[in-house]
Design a protein around this motif. Structure first.
Motif, PDB file in Angstrom:
ATOM      1  N   GLY A  15       0.811  -1.213   0.000  1.00 31.58           N
ATOM      2  CA  GLY A  15       0.000   0.000   0.000  1.00 31.58           C
ATOM      3  C   GLY A  15       0.841   1.259   0.000  1.00 31.58           C
ATOM      4  O   GLY A  15       0.453   2.274  -0.590  1.00 31.58           O
ATOM      5  N   ASP A  16       2.017   1.232   0.636  1.00 30.10           N
ATOM      6  CA  ASP A  16       2.895   2.402   0.645  1.00 30.10           C
ATOM      7  C   ASP A  16       3.365   2.756  -0.759  1.00 30.10           C
ATOM      8  O   ASP A  16       3.513   3.930  -1.102  1.00 30.10           O
ATOM      9  CB  ASP A  16       4.101   2.150   1.547  1.00 30.10           C
ATOM     10  N   LEU A  17       3.638   1.731  -1.568  1.00 27.86           N
ATOM     11  CA  LEU A  17       4.087   1.988  -2.936  1.00 27.86           C
ATOM     12  C   LEU A  17       2.952   2.531  -3.791  1.00 27.86           C
ATOM     13  O   LEU A  17       3.129   3.510  -4.525  1.00 27.86           O
ATOM     14  CB  LEU A  17       4.645   0.706  -3.561  1.00 27.86           C
ATOM     15  N   TYR A  18       1.769   1.894  -3.692  1.00 31.64           N
ATOM     16  CA  TYR A  18       0.644   2.356  -4.496  1.00 31.64           C
ATOM     17  C   TYR A  18       0.224   3.768  -4.100  1.00 31.64           C
ATOM     18  O   TYR A  18      -0.234   4.547  -4.947  1.00 31.64           O
ATOM     19  CB  TYR A  18      -0.521   1.386  -4.359  1.00 31.64           C
ATOM     20  N   ALA A  19       0.399   4.125  -2.831  1.00 28.22           N
ATOM     21  CA  ALA A  19       0.049   5.465  -2.373  1.00 28.22           C
ATOM     22  C   ALA A  19       0.982   6.526  -2.945  1.00 28.22           C
ATOM     23  O   ALA A  19       0.673   7.721  -2.887  1.00 28.22           O
ATOM     24  CB  ALA A  19       0.076   5.530  -0.848  1.00 28.22           C
ATOM     25  N   MET A  20       2.113   6.108  -3.511  1.00 25.15           N
ATOM     26  CA  MET A  20       3.053   7.053  -4.126  1.00 25.15           C
ATOM     27  C   MET A  20       3.106   6.898  -5.637  1.00 25.15           C
ATOM     28  O   MET A  20       3.958   7.495  -6.297  1.00 25.15           O
ATOM     29  CB  MET A  20       4.450   6.880  -3.522  1.00 25.15           C
ATOM     30  N   ASN A  21       2.193   6.076  -6.201  1.00 23.39           N
ATOM     31  CA  ASN A  21       2.143   5.859  -7.651  1.00 23.39           C
ATOM     32  C   ASN A  21       3.408   5.169  -8.149  1.00 23.39           C
ATOM     33  O   ASN A  21       3.907   5.444  -9.246  1.00 23.39           O
ATOM     34  CB  ASN A  21       1.944   7.171  -8.402  1.00 23.39           C
ATOM     35  N   ALA A  22       3.938   4.255  -7.331  1.00 23.50           N
ATOM     36  CA  ALA A  22       5.138   3.509  -7.692  1.00 23.50           C
ATOM     37  C   ALA A  22       4.783   2.100  -8.127  1.00 23.50           C
ATOM     38  O   ALA A  22       3.771   1.530  -7.713  1.00 23.50           O
ATOM     39  CB  ALA A  22       6.102   3.455  -6.507  1.00 23.50           C
ATOM     40  N   THR A  23       5.623   1.518  -8.956  1.00 20.08           N
ATOM     41  CA  THR A  23       5.458   0.149  -9.430  1.00 20.08           C
ATOM     42  C   THR A  23       6.296  -0.784  -8.560  1.00 20.08           C
ATOM     43  O   THR A  23       7.521  -0.617  -8.473  1.00 20.08           O
ATOM     44  CB  THR A  23       5.911   0.019 -10.886  1.00 20.08           C
ATOM     45  N   PRO A  24       5.684  -1.774  -7.893  1.00 21.39           N
ATOM     46  CA  PRO A  24       6.450  -2.688  -7.036  1.00 21.39           C
ATOM     47  C   PRO A  24       7.524  -3.439  -7.812  1.00 21.39           C
ATOM     48  O   PRO A  24       7.324  -3.839  -8.970  1.00 21.39           O
ATOM     49  CB  PRO A  24       5.383  -3.652  -6.501  1.00 21.39           C
ATOM     50  N   HIS A  25       8.663  -3.632  -7.153  1.00 22.90           N
ATOM     51  CA  HIS A  25       9.778  -4.322  -7.797  1.00 22.90           C
ATOM     52  C   HIS A  25      10.295  -5.493  -6.966  1.00 22.90           C
ATOM     53  O   HIS A  25      10.471  -6.597  -7.476  1.00 22.90           O
ATOM     54  CB  HIS A  25      10.920  -3.337  -8.056  1.00 22.90           C
ATOM     55  N   SER A  26      10.542  -5.288  -5.676  1.00 26.43           N
ATOM     56  CA  SER A  26      11.138  -6.339  -4.855  1.00 26.43           C
ATOM     57  C   SER A  26      10.788  -6.133  -3.395  1.00 26.43           C
ATOM     58  O   SER A  26      10.281  -5.081  -3.005  1.00 26.43           O
ATOM     59  CB  SER A  26      12.661  -6.370  -5.035  1.00 26.43           C
ATOM     60  N   ALA A  27      11.079  -7.165  -2.597  1.00 23.80           N
ATOM     61  CA  ALA A  27      10.763  -7.098  -1.166  1.00 23.80           C
ATOM     62  C   ALA A  27      11.748  -7.932  -0.372  1.00 23.80           C
ATOM     63  O   ALA A  27      12.263  -8.957  -0.853  1.00 23.80           O
ATOM     64  CB  ALA A  27       9.339  -7.594  -0.910  1.00 23.80           C
ATOM     65  N   LEU A  28      12.003  -7.491   0.860  1.00 30.73           N
ATOM     66  CA  LEU A  28      12.740  -8.256   1.855  1.00 30.73           C
ATOM     67  C   LEU A  28      11.790  -8.562   3.004  1.00 30.73           C
ATOM     68  O   LEU A  28      10.964  -7.728   3.371  1.00 30.73           O
ATOM     69  CB  LEU A  28      13.939  -7.462   2.372  1.00 30.73           C
ATOM     70  N   THR A  81      10.317  -2.324  -2.244  1.00 28.06           N
ATOM     71  CA  THR A  81      10.962  -1.345  -3.109  1.00 28.06           C
ATOM     72  C   THR A  81      10.181  -1.231  -4.407  1.00 28.06           C
ATOM     73  O   THR A  81       9.762  -2.245  -4.979  1.00 28.06           O
ATOM     74  CB  THR A  81      12.414  -1.746  -3.424  1.00 28.06           C
ATOM     75  N   GLY A  82       9.992  -0.002  -4.861  1.00 26.30           N
ATOM     76  CA  GLY A  82       9.313   0.216  -6.130  1.00 26.30           C
ATOM     77  C   GLY A  82       9.977   1.334  -6.893  1.00 26.30           C
ATOM     78  O   GLY A  82      10.876   2.013  -6.390  1.00 26.30           O
ATOM     79  N   PHE A  83       9.522   1.517  -8.115  1.00 27.94           N
ATOM     80  CA  PHE A  83      10.085   2.553  -8.979  1.00 27.94           C
ATOM     81  C   PHE A  83       8.987   3.450  -9.514  1.00 27.94           C
ATOM     82  O   PHE A  83       7.858   3.005  -9.748  1.00 27.94           O
ATOM     83  CB  PHE A  83      10.846   1.919 -10.149  1.00 27.94           C
ATOM     84  N   ALA A  84       9.332   4.717  -9.715  1.00 31.80           N
ATOM     85  CA  ALA A  84       8.396   5.675 -10.308  1.00 31.80           C
ATOM     86  C   ALA A  84       9.189   6.828 -10.884  1.00 31.80           C
ATOM     87  O   ALA A  84      10.302   7.129 -10.429  1.00 31.80           O
ATOM     88  CB  ALA A  84       7.413   6.195  -9.263  1.00 31.80           C
ATOM     89  N   ARG A  85       8.617   7.470 -11.879  1.00 34.16           N
ATOM     90  CA  ARG A  85       9.227   8.691 -12.402  1.00 34.16           C
ATOM     91  C   ARG A  85       9.044   9.802 -11.366  1.00 34.16           C
ATOM     92  O   ARG A  85       7.949   9.978 -10.842  1.00 34.16           O
ATOM     93  CB  ARG A  85       8.571   9.091 -13.711  1.00 34.16           C
TER      94      ARG A  85
END
Length: 277
Positions: A15-28, A81-85
């Motif tokens: 939810g933290d990534l989607y709340a920033m308009n980021a695309t999920p990439h990986s997790a620990l 971790t996610g990525f976004a412009r």
């Protein structure tokens, strides 16, 4: 159920990534499992991580490592971790006077599970809450993206009021929230009437400026503003002329309980939040 536990934990983290308009990439992952026979510990850990991985894979992310240990209770934390412009990131700041506030998911997971611990919650209430927590936030984020989000956050441990105030402070604006518009899960009103609350709710309420809730001080639903959420919804600000269309799109899709719950009423360096009936 460790499998569903893992699914919910992954949704909560993403939810933290989607709340920033980021695309999920990986997790620990950091997992804790109660001490038991070796075979049971291994199976519990397997189910826990399998549930998390199912959600992560659906989101396009990979579980790349982590750590496990024995502890008194089952637990799972994910660092995602996610990525976004940079120019497309959604932040808590950015709300503008006149914006409407949309909440994508009903409130009440904290009070419902506090009720379950006291054997006061009905099974159908808990199952409905779990079903909601198992839903990813990605579809809601996609709809919000299509309608021009000004600012966004996810509603989790600080409760709706706490996260709304974070947005108000970051944006230097004054907000109103309407209790009568808040979507709540089945069983919440009944449990609040019995005085049941999450152990985190008092701390959330004590962090609230006293003037913020004076207009509805005796409303029986007031405590839901401070209820901590697990895998809660997104809280987004949109221009007034886009909010209704966005709401219809959310309700016709994955968020049938979405609601416009407030608005930005002007600039305010203190980030004042007023609760209305």
């Amino acid at each position: 159920d460790p499998y569903r536990f893992g699914q919910i934990a992954a949704n909560h983290a993403l939810g933290d990534l989607y709340a920033m308009n980021a695309t999920p990439h990986s997790a620990l992952a950091i997992a804790t499992v109660p001490q038991a026979a070796e075979g049971k510990v291994e199976e519990t850990l397997y189910q826990l991580l399998a549930g998390a991985q199912a959600v992560l894979r659906q989101a396009g992310a990979t579980l790349v490592g982590g750590h496990s240990a024995e502890a008194a209770e089952l637990g799972l934390g994910l660092s995602v971790t996610g990525f976004a412009r940079p120019e497309r990131l959604w932040r808590k700041g950015g709300l503008r006077p006149g914006d409407r506030l949309i909440l994508t998911r009903p409130l009440g997971t904290g009070v419902l599970f506090a009720g379950q611990m006291r054997r006061r919650a009905r099974a159908r209430w808990i199952e409905a809450a779990v079903a909601g927590m198992l839903q990813p936030a990605a579809p809601a984020a996609a709809v919000l993206r299509d309608h021009g989000v000004a600012a966004c956050t996810d509603v989790t441990g600080f409760g709706l009021f706490g996260h709304a105030r974070e947005m108000a402070v970051a944006s230097a604006v004054a907000l109103t929230l309407s209790i009568g518009r808040l979507p709540v899960l089945a069983g919440v009103r009944e449990l609040l009437a019995e005085g049941i609350a999450s152990t985190l709710a008092p701390a959330n309420a004590s962090a609230t400026p006293a003037a913020a809730t004076s207009a509805v001080a005796h409303d029986p639903l007031l405590p839901i503003l401070f209820d901590p959420q697990t895998a809660g919804g997104l809280l987004a600000g949109l221009a007034a002329d886009a909010a209704e269309d966005c709401l219809r799109a959310l309700r016709s899709g994955a968020c049938p309980d979405a609601a416009i719950i407030g608005e930005v009423i002007g600039s305010d360096s203190q980030g004042r939040v007023t609760v209305l009936p």
